[in-house]
Design a protein around this motif. Structure first.
Motif, PDB file in Angstrom:
ATOM      1  N   GLY A  49       1.917 -11.076   3.076  1.00 31.46           N
ATOM      2  CA  GLY A  49       1.340  -9.935   3.779  1.00 31.46           C
ATOM      3  C   GLY A  49       2.450  -9.035   4.282  1.00 31.46           C
ATOM      4  N   GLU A  50       2.065  -7.825   4.628  1.00 30.96           N
ATOM      5  CA  GLU A  50       3.055  -6.870   5.114  1.00 30.96           C
ATOM      6  C   GLU A  50       3.585  -7.288   6.483  1.00 30.96           C
ATOM      7  OE1 GLU A  50       0.416  -3.263   4.682  1.00 30.96           O
ATOM      8  OE2 GLU A  50       2.272  -2.515   3.803  1.00 30.96           O
ATOM      9  N   ASN A  51       4.586  -6.563   6.962  1.00 32.73           N
ATOM     10  CA  ASN A  51       5.107  -6.828   8.300  1.00 32.73           C
ATOM     11  C   ASN A  51       3.991  -6.609   9.310  1.00 32.73           C
ATOM     12  OD1 ASN A  51       8.060  -5.230   7.220  1.00 32.73           O
ATOM     13  ND2 ASN A  51       7.831  -7.396   7.622  1.00 32.73           N
ATOM     14  N   GLY A  52       3.798  -7.592  10.149  1.00 33.69           N
ATOM     15  CA  GLY A  52       2.774  -7.468  11.177  1.00 33.69           C
ATOM     16  C   GLY A  52       1.384  -7.844  10.686  1.00 33.69           C
ATOM     17  N   VAL A  74      -3.288 -14.165   0.926  1.00 33.87           N
ATOM     18  CA  VAL A  74      -2.815 -12.852   1.355  1.00 33.87           C
ATOM     19  C   VAL A  74      -3.535 -12.443   2.638  1.00 33.87           C
ATOM     20  CG1 VAL A  74      -2.621 -10.412   0.749  1.00 33.87           C
ATOM     21  CG2 VAL A  74      -2.314 -12.156  -1.012  1.00 33.87           C
ATOM     22  N   LEU A  75      -2.771 -11.981   3.612  1.00 32.57           N
ATOM     23  CA  LEU A  75      -3.337 -11.434   4.843  1.00 32.57           C
ATOM     24  C   LEU A  75      -3.031  -9.941   4.892  1.00 32.57           C
ATOM     25  CD1 LEU A  75      -2.169 -13.937   7.625  1.00 32.57           C
ATOM     26  CD2 LEU A  75      -4.320 -13.942   6.371  1.00 32.57           C
ATOM     27  N   ARG A  76      -3.954  -9.193   5.465  1.00 35.64           N
ATOM     28  CA  ARG A  76      -3.658  -7.774   5.700  1.00 35.64           C
ATOM     29  C   ARG A  76      -4.254  -7.373   7.042  1.00 35.64           C
ATOM     30  NH1 ARG A  76      -5.495  -5.320   1.062  1.00 35.64           N
ATOM     31  NH2 ARG A  76      -7.453  -4.619   1.965  1.00 35.64           N
ATOM     32  N   LYS A  86      -2.739  -6.127  -3.326  1.00 33.23           N
ATOM     33  CA  LYS A  86      -3.559  -6.858  -2.363  1.00 33.23           C
ATOM     34  C   LYS A  86      -2.917  -6.829  -0.984  1.00 33.23           C
ATOM     35  CE  LYS A  86      -6.514  -9.573  -5.140  1.00 33.23           C
ATOM     36  NZ  LYS A  86      -6.985  -8.420  -5.874  1.00 33.23           N
ATOM     37  N   MET A  87      -1.601  -6.936  -0.937  1.00 32.46           N
ATOM     38  CA  MET A  87      -0.927  -6.943   0.360  1.00 32.46           C
ATOM     39  C   MET A  87      -1.014  -5.585   1.028  1.00 32.46           C
ATOM     40  SD  MET A  87       2.434  -9.303   0.136  1.00 32.46           S
ATOM     41  CE  MET A  87       3.302  -8.498  -1.148  1.00 32.46           C
ATOM     42  N   MET A  88      -0.808  -4.536   0.219  1.00 30.35           N
ATOM     43  CA  MET A  88      -0.713  -3.204   0.807  1.00 30.35           C
ATOM     44  C   MET A  88      -2.059  -2.502   0.897  1.00 30.35           C
ATOM     45  SD  MET A  88       2.815  -1.881  -0.881  1.00 30.35           S
ATOM     46  CE  MET A  88       2.747  -0.372   0.047  1.00 30.35           C
ATOM     47  N   GLY A  89      -3.010  -2.995   0.149  1.00 32.55           N
ATOM     48  CA  GLY A  89      -4.310  -2.346   0.152  1.00 32.55           C
ATOM     49  C   GLY A  89      -4.322  -1.105  -0.699  1.00 32.55           C
TER      50      GLY A  89
END
Ligand SMILES: Nc1ncnc2c1ncn2[C@@H]1O[C@H](COP(=O)(O)OP(=O)(O)OP(=O)(O)O)[C@@H](O)[C@H]1O
Ligand SMILES: [Mg+2]
Lengths: 352, 523
Positions: free
Chosen positions: B39-42, B216-218, B239-242
């Motif tokens: 997943g992205e930062n945060g 994956v989390l977002r 998927k990570m960034m949407g």
């Protein structure tokens, strides 16, 4: 919903920086009122204000002045200056010795008061610089570094006064610790307020506060962003010394003499406590000056009320310790998170 | 057939003041699998892990573990360990003033008649270190070890304990390829023994190298769980960034600044050195140029820039800035000559933990201006707002303490701090450490943009691809010595690797900067 917003507002208040210090002060004041119902009574006697409250604010002045310096030193070095009490005695001794022109007791001034006072304060500043040098340059633990003057300071003061108590029996020297003309409010109160205002202005108008916090939190990162941590630590210790000098002169003016053995005795511990009660982390970093000042008055209120309950000076520390333990526990993170949990559960229960 | 599930978390929520860090997240870990958490930062990766291990209180949701009836609750990491969960946290959590051996066994010291058995600690430590092939003296103080070694020690400590679940939160961020390979071998070995491993990383190659499955989390929400083989890289990034995004697109070709002999030299070091860390070196950096420093860990990459910046005061040589000879005694001097230095160790040298995001952003500029020129409140807020927006820093507000930001977002704040000083010469030591794929590309682009604006940049990174994408020239270091420079067609993975490793074959193929070679020989 309304319940929720109420709890959140309560939480907001509870988490405000000055919440706990003020609560502590109120608790001590409350105890006083229970003990002495006329605690808040202020009266005019012989043209000056009288009352417990006046006494606390008056007697607390030196402590407030010390607490200001102690706060800065704590923030930047993560340690405390335990020599401030002794440094007060040094400043008083030098000031009185100059005023008396070397005599044990005098009825006339050998030098202008302002010169003598400045000399005393300056000497105290030098003591601060010495402490700062040991801490910042030689990297000695603050407690250990300032232990030197803690023990040697009163000796130096004795040397200056040649082992005597130097008396300056001149009306004008009593003003600083007494009253200005027909003003009903004691002078030390003004000195303390002025000190706080000046320091607040410095913190507001310069980056000193931010620099001190930054160095106290992470010295290595602070150096890389261009801060001179050595210099900043020395500055803080010098300020602390200068303020101890000022407090010393006020204390000496109260008794129009330099009593090397008793001026500022044990005040360093009270000053450190004031900083802690103010919600400041004794390990350094972010600080809150107003907290320390409230802390200082809390301690003074405690001392005064214990005296009022005719606790003898020898037993005083025991009672003080008990109250301090209670207050510190109240402020500790563990206790705080307990309270949050309880209020949270209540909120949940109410919502359900 | 579905393998046995060793850990399952369901309906996990976590709220921080102003931030919903996790909402209704499910996560499943099977026996003997390596499971990437991406997943992205945060996005909430570290938070999920900290809820699992009891660093944060479980607000709602359930955690089940194989071998325990009913849901388990960990109130602190020690309880998690007792449940068979070993963790290496993102920020290395060891005691810098204890020795390596003490750090390995603190909290679980072998005892003899009630007393700590120091002899046993030493011998155990030696064997643990040998097992993992970590080359360090167990009696060395941890603070004296490089971050890479510290990270390896944190890993060694975690895997040395009996566990069913091993959690690794960005363990490879400061490791070089060899060490990563060592770690992967170890992970594969543990997988064979049936341990379930949760692996958090921003390096996609590493995910595809070892992981069986990806979650994956977002924005604190679960996007999904996938089998690695069935999720191509581009899809994973999307998927990570949407949104669709090609993190490998060629960004350098858009930036063609011509640098030749006539381009003014910004930084010119002649024989600058610092005893014990870096031997005297020569380096000239021109306006608009991005020069990379490459070499193995401990080869002197960071030490070279530290000597220029005055972080370690150079004890010999001469430094010219814009043609003018300067004396740099401390970082402030360097800053006054237009330098900026983003240090490698974010926690130790970068963040000022208890200060707010805003204060962390303005502190360098404020230090440069001096104590008596306090920036106005408005100026501070404008600066903070500008960079929070520009770098997309994810924070509840600008007054949030930096320590409560996610690792990658802390890094962005430190980058913002230096951009704000508007330097002529920018030193970036591992600037993308812990930063997600999308932002990494953004930062690489930013570096090239800064160069286009006429800034000189020195870029240090353990990832060679990243350097190839940004640098027009590279200096190679080995054993605390600058051994050569590569330009033009020499800038390719193979040549760089060869030069880094050293040896005869490499020497013939590349042109070693003669002066430097002489200098090196003279020492
Ligand atoms: N202690 C805390 N207090 C307040 N907010 C926090 C705290 N810890 C994390 N957060 C917030 O929760 C969100 C998720 O953070 P988390 O550290 O889990 O991200 P992450 O996925 O690990 O990111 P990274 O890849 O940058 O490490 C972030 O917005 C962060 O600001
Ligand atoms: Mg994280």
């Amino acid at each position: 919903m309304a319940q929720q917003s109420k709890t959140s507002k309560w939480n907001q208040i509870r988490h405000a920086k000055l919440f706990m210090p003020i609560v502590c002060l109120l608790i001590v004041l409350l105890l006083n009122v229970i003990q002495t119902p006329d605690f808040f009574k202020i009266s005019m006697n012989n043209g000056v204000l009288y009352g417990y409250l006046v006494d606390i604010i008056n007697r607390g002045s030196e402590l407030v002045i010390l607490a200001v310096g102690m706060t800065l030193v704590t923030a930047v070095s993560g340690g405390q200056d335990i020599s401030v009490g002794a440094v007060m005695a040094v400043a008083a001794a030098i000031c009185c010795q100059i005023l008396s022109g070397g005599a044990v007791s005098t009825n006339t001034l050998a030098a202008p008061i302002i010169v003598a006072a400045l000399a005393g304060i300056l000497a105290a500043g030098l003591c601060g610089a010495f402490n700062g040098f040991l801490v910042a340059k030689l990297n000695i633990q603050p407690m250990v570094a300032t232990l030197i003057l803690f023990t040697a300071g009163r000796g130096i003061a004795q040397l200056v006064t040649k082992g005597q108590i130097t008396y300056v029996r001149v009306g004008s020297y009593k003003v600083l610790g007494g009253y200005i003309g027909s003003c009903p409010i004691p002078t030390p109160v003004f000195v303390a307020i002025l000190t706080v205002i000046v320091m607040q202005l410095i913190l507001k108008k310069t980056a000193l506060g931010l620099y001190l916090e930054s160095v106290g939190i992470n010295g290595s990162a602070s150096r890389l962003v261009g801060l001179n941590s050595t210099m900043l630590k020395i500055i803080a210790y010098i300020i602390c010394g200068l303020l101890a000098g000022l407090a010393g002169i006020v204390a000496s003016s109260r008794i129009y003499s330099a009593d090397a053995n008793n001026i500022g005795l044990n005040l360093e511990m009270d000053a450190i406590l004031a900083v802690a009660l103010g919600g400041n982390n004794l390990g350094g970093g972010k600080f809150n000056l107003m907290g320390s000042i409230i802390g200082a008055y809390t301690i003074q209120a405690l001392t005064t009320s214990l005296y009022a309950m005719s606790v003898s000076a020898d037993q005083l520390p025991v009672y003080k310790a008990i109250v301090v333990i209670a207050i510190v526990v109240l402020q500790s993170p563990v206790f705080q998170s307990r309270i949050s949990k309880v209020t949270q559960r209540k909120a949940v229960g109410n919502a359900a | 057939m579905e393998r046995e599930i060793v850990l399952s978390m369901s309906g996990i929520d976590k709220t921080f003041p102003g931030v919903k860090a996790l909402s209704n997240v499910d996560f499943k870990l099977r026996k003997g699998e390596i499971h990437a958490l991406m997943g992205e930062n945060g996005a909430g990766k570290s938070t999920l892990i900290k809820v699992l291990t009891g660093v944060y209180e479980l607000e709602s949701g359930e955690i089940h573990m194989d071998g325990f009836d009913g849901p388990i609750v960990n109130h602190n990491p020690k309880e998690a360990q007792a449940h068979g969960i070993s963790t290496v946290y993102q920020e290395v959590n060891l005691c810098p003033n204890l020795t390596v051996a003490e750090n390995l066994f603190i909290g679980r010291e072998p005892r003899k008649a009630g007393f700590i058995d120091w002899k046993k600690i030493r011998s155990n430590a030696t064997s643990v270190l040998r097992n993992l092939d970590i080359d360090v003296d167990p009696d060395k103080q941890l603070a004296e070890c490089s971050i890479a070694i510290q990270q390896m020690i944190a890993i060694a400590r975690a895997v040395d304990q009996e566990c069913k679940v091993l959690i690794l939160d960005e363990p490879t961020s400061s490791l070089d390829d060899d060490e990563v390979e060592k770690l992967f071998d170890l992970m594969r070995r543990l997988r064979k023994d049936g341990v379930g491993i949760i692996f958090v990383t921003h390096f996609l190659e590493q995910v595809y190298a070892v992981c069986d499955r990806i979650t994956v989390l977002r924005n604190g929400e679960l996007v999904g769980e996938y089998e690695t083989e069935k999720l191509p890289r581009l899809d994973l990034v999307a998927k990570m960034m949407g949104k669709d995004f090609n993190d490998l697109a060629d960004i350098k070709s858009e930036h063609e600044v011509v640098i030749d002999d006539k381009t003014p030299v910004v930084i010119d070091a002649k024989g600058v050195g610092h005893k014990g860390t870096i031997r005297p070196f020569d380096i000239a950096i021109r306006k608009g140029e991005v020069i990379g420093l490459t070499g193995l860990l401990g080869s002197g990459r960071s030490e070279l820039v530290r000597a220029i910046y005055g972080a370690d005061k150079a004890d010999e040589g001469e430094l010219y800035v814009n043609g003018e000879k300067v004396k740099i005694n401390k970082p402030l001097d360097a800053m006054k000559h237009g330098m900026a230095y983003l240090p490698e160790d974010r926690k130790k040298d970068g963040i000022i933990a208890d200060l707010s995001v805003k204060e962390n952003i303005i502190i360098a500029l404020q230090a440069q201006r001096g104590m008596f020129h306090l920036m106005s409140k408005k100026e501070m807020e404008e600066a903070a707002n500008k960079y929070i927006k520009l770098l997309q820093i994810k924070t509840a507000s600008m007054d949030t303490p930096i320590k409560s930001l996610s690792g990658g977002n802390q890094q962005k704040v430190i980058i913002a701090r230096w951009l704000l000083t508007n330097p002529d010469y920018l030193i970036l030591d591992e600037p993308t450490r812990g930063i997600d794929v999308g932002t990494k590309t953004e930062i690489q682009k930013l570096v090239l943009d800064l160069a286009d604006e006429g800034k000189a940049v020195t870029f240090i990174s353990s990832e060679i691809e990243e350097m190839l994408r940004t640098c027009s020239r590279m200096a190679v270091l080995r054993d605390g010595k600058k051994v050569g420079e590569l330009t033009g067609s020499q800038l390719n993975q193979a040549d760089i690797m060869k030069t880094i490793a050293g040896g005869e074959a490499a020497k013939e193929e590349i042109t070693i900067d003669e002066e430097v070679a002489e200098n090196g020989a003279a020492v």
